[in-house]
Design an enzyme around this catalytic site. Structure first.
Site, PDB file in Angstrom:
ATOM      1  N   GLY A 100       0.812  -1.217   0.000  1.00 13.53           N
ATOM      2  CA  GLY A 100       0.000   0.000   0.000  1.00 13.53           C
ATOM      3  C   GLY A 100       0.846   1.267   0.000  1.00 13.53           C
ATOM      4  O   GLY A 100       0.546   2.233  -0.711  1.00 13.53           O
ATOM      5  N   CYS A 101       1.914   1.258   0.771  1.00 14.90           N
ATOM      6  CA  CYS A 101       2.768   2.448   0.878  1.00 14.90           C
ATOM      7  C   CYS A 101       3.559   2.681  -0.405  1.00 14.90           C
ATOM      8  O   CYS A 101       3.791   3.822  -0.807  1.00 14.90           O
ATOM      9  CB  CYS A 101       3.701   2.326   2.078  1.00 14.90           C
ATOM     10  SG  CYS A 101       2.792   2.248   3.637  1.00 14.90           S
TER      11      CYS A 101
END
Length: 152
Positions: A45-46
C-alpha cells in the site's frame, strides 16, 4: 493533541532521505504543502501511494505545491525506498514518532499499525484539508483536488 482543519502547522525538523536536516520553515508559510504520513517503506500500500504521488508530482509542482512523505522508517530505509522507486519528493524519518505526535496521527488496527493520513496545508501554513483512510490510492486524487481548489 491532533491538528485539525483551521490549525496552523507548527515548525518542526527531521532528517530527510539524504540524511540532511529538514526544517519546516523552509517551506511552511511559503507554498502549499501535501504532507502525508504512511505506515512503512516497501509495503504494498505504501509503495502504491508513494509511486502515485511520484506519478502526479509534476501536477503538484505545477500548482506550486510540495509533497512530503513521513514514516518512522530510518533515513537509510527512506534513501533506498526513494532510490528504488525514483521518488522526487522529500521523505522524512520520524523514528521517535515526534512528528506523528505533533500532527496527532493515531495508530490503526488496534494500535498495531501507524495510521495513513494526508494533510493539505495552504501557503500560510494553515491546515485546509485532512484525508484519513487506509486506502492508499485515494489520497493522491483528493490531495490534488484540494491543492487545485487552493490555487484557483
Amino acid at each position: 493533541m491532533s491538528l485539525k482543519i483551521g490549525d496552523i502547522v507548527p515548525n518542526f525538523t527531521a532528517k530527510d532521505n539524504n540524511g540532511e536536516l529538514f526544517e519546516s520553515q523552509s517551506v511552511l508559510g511559503r507554498k502549499p504543502l501535501v504532507i502525508y504520513f504512511y505506515p512503512k517503506d516497501n509495503t504494498p500500500g505504501c509503495t502504491t501511494e508513494a509511486c502515485s504521488f511520484r506519478d502526479q508530482y509534476e501536477d503538484f509542482k505545477d500548482l506550486g505545491a510540495e509533497v512530503i512523505g513521513i514514516s518512522s522508517d530510518s533515513v537509510k530505509s527512506h534513501h533506498k525506498f526513494a532510490a528504488k522507486h525514483k521518488l522526487p519528493f522529500i521523505l522524512l524519518s520520524d523514528q521517535d514518532k515526534r512528528l506523528r505526535k505533533l500532527f496527532g496521527v493515531r495508530n490503526i488496527l488496534f494500535g498495531l499499525l501507524p495510521g495513513r493520513i494526508t494533510y493539505i496545508i495552504d501557503k500560510n501554513g494553515l491546515v485546509i484539508s485532512i484525508f484519513d483512510s487506509s486506502n492508499a490510492a485515494k489520497h493522491i486524487s483528493k490531495a490534488l483536488e484540494a491543492v487545485q481548489e487552493l490555487v484557483s
